[in-house]
Design an enzyme around this catalytic site. Structure first.
Site, short mmCIF file in Angstrom:
data_model
loop_
_atom_site.label_atom_id
_atom_site.label_comp_id
_atom_site.label_asym_id
_atom_site.label_seq_id
_atom_site.Cartn_x
_atom_site.Cartn_y
_atom_site.Cartn_z
N LYS A 15 0.83 -1.22 0.00
CA LYS A 15 0.00 0.00 0.00
C LYS A 15 0.86 1.26 0.00
CE LYS A 15 -2.19 -1.20 3.79
NZ LYS A 15 -1.51 -2.48 4.10
N ARG A 135 10.96 0.10 11.99
CA ARG A 135 9.62 -0.05 12.56
C ARG A 135 9.60 -1.18 13.55
NH1 ARG A 135 4.91 0.57 8.09
NH2 ARG A 135 3.91 -0.72 9.67
N ARG A 147 -0.25 -9.00 13.44
CA ARG A 147 -0.85 -7.95 12.60
C ARG A 147 -1.65 -8.57 11.46
NH1 ARG A 147 4.23 -5.09 10.79
NH2 ARG A 147 2.84 -3.79 9.55
#
Ligand SMILES: Nc1ncnc2c1ncn2[C@@H]1O[C@H](COP(=O)(O)OP(=O)(O)O)[C@@H](O)[C@H]1O
Ligand SMILES: [Mg+2]
Length: 206
Positions: A15, A135, A147
């Protein structure tokens, strides 16, 4: 016209990568709730400190927090040619809230692209991204799997919400970044032509 696009798909489906190409090509405004939250965490704001507790275990941040962030960004970027919603909405409650916010501005979601990537490929990509992104949610396979599970439990039902509105298009999101972008571009151009070439009557909506 304002064109509003949702990039939808599991973590690691591309994305963020594709948003950048879409922005360069269409000059849309990128609204990534993940980027907004990471910026809040970096600046150690109260919102960021609260959000971090959820993000560090791979869980979703509460709906009201992300809805408020999106609402204020829609107001702040009133000059946009279009919006790319990246990583939002992630629950059906968020999807309903977004429809309301856009209706207040006399606009709507025009297209939802579902980025499809097999799970093992997602994990491979995210572990690789974790080596350079810094991250914390990419740091371990355990958090990554949490996740992805959160996505299938809470987020993937949002696809049905948009399918019912005839706005959902699946994109095979494997292959090179360029190949994926070409598929995305085709879908955006097709939808844009439908929206601008003729008035849309209810039986023509797709
Ligand atoms: N088509 C692709 N092929 C291979 N790797 C990709 C592709 N698209 C994105 N990636 C990689 O996968 C990782 C996740 O991409 P990203 O765009 O950050 O996904 P998301 O925003 O959906 O979590 C990144 O490291 C990126 O470089
Ligand atoms: Mg992302």
């Amino acid at each position: 016209m304002l064109f509003n696009l949702i990039l939808f798909g599991p973590p690691g489906s591309g994305k963020g990568t594709q948003s950048q190409l879409i922005i360069d090509h269409y000059q849309f405004t990128h609204l990534s709730t993940g980027d907004m939250l990471r910026s809040e965490i970096e600046r150690r704001t109260p919102l960021g400190l609260e959000a971090k507790k959820f993000m560090d275990r791979g869980a979703l941040v509460p709906d009201e927090v992300v809805i408020a962030m999106i609402s204020s960004q829609l107001d702040a970027r009133a000059d946009a040619k279009g919006f790319i919603f990246d990583g939002f909405p992630r629950t059906t409650a968020q999807a309903r809230a977004l429809d309301k916010l856009l209706a207040l501005k006399s606009t709507a979601i025009h297209l939802v692209l579902l980025m499809e990537v097999p799970e093992e490929e997602l994990i491979k990509r995210l572990l690789l991204r974790g080596q350079t992104s810094g991250r914390t949610d990419d740091a371990s396979e355990e958090i990554i799997r949490a996740r992805i599970a959160e996505y299938y439990n809470k987020t993937s039902p949002v696809a049905d919400y948009y399918a019912q509105q005839h706005k959902l298009q699946a994109i095979p999101a494997v292959g090179t970044v360029e190949e994926v972008f070409n598929r995305i571009r085709q879908q955006i151009d097709k939808r844009f032509a439908e929206l601008t070439s003729h008035p849309v009557s209810p039986d023509q909506r797709s």
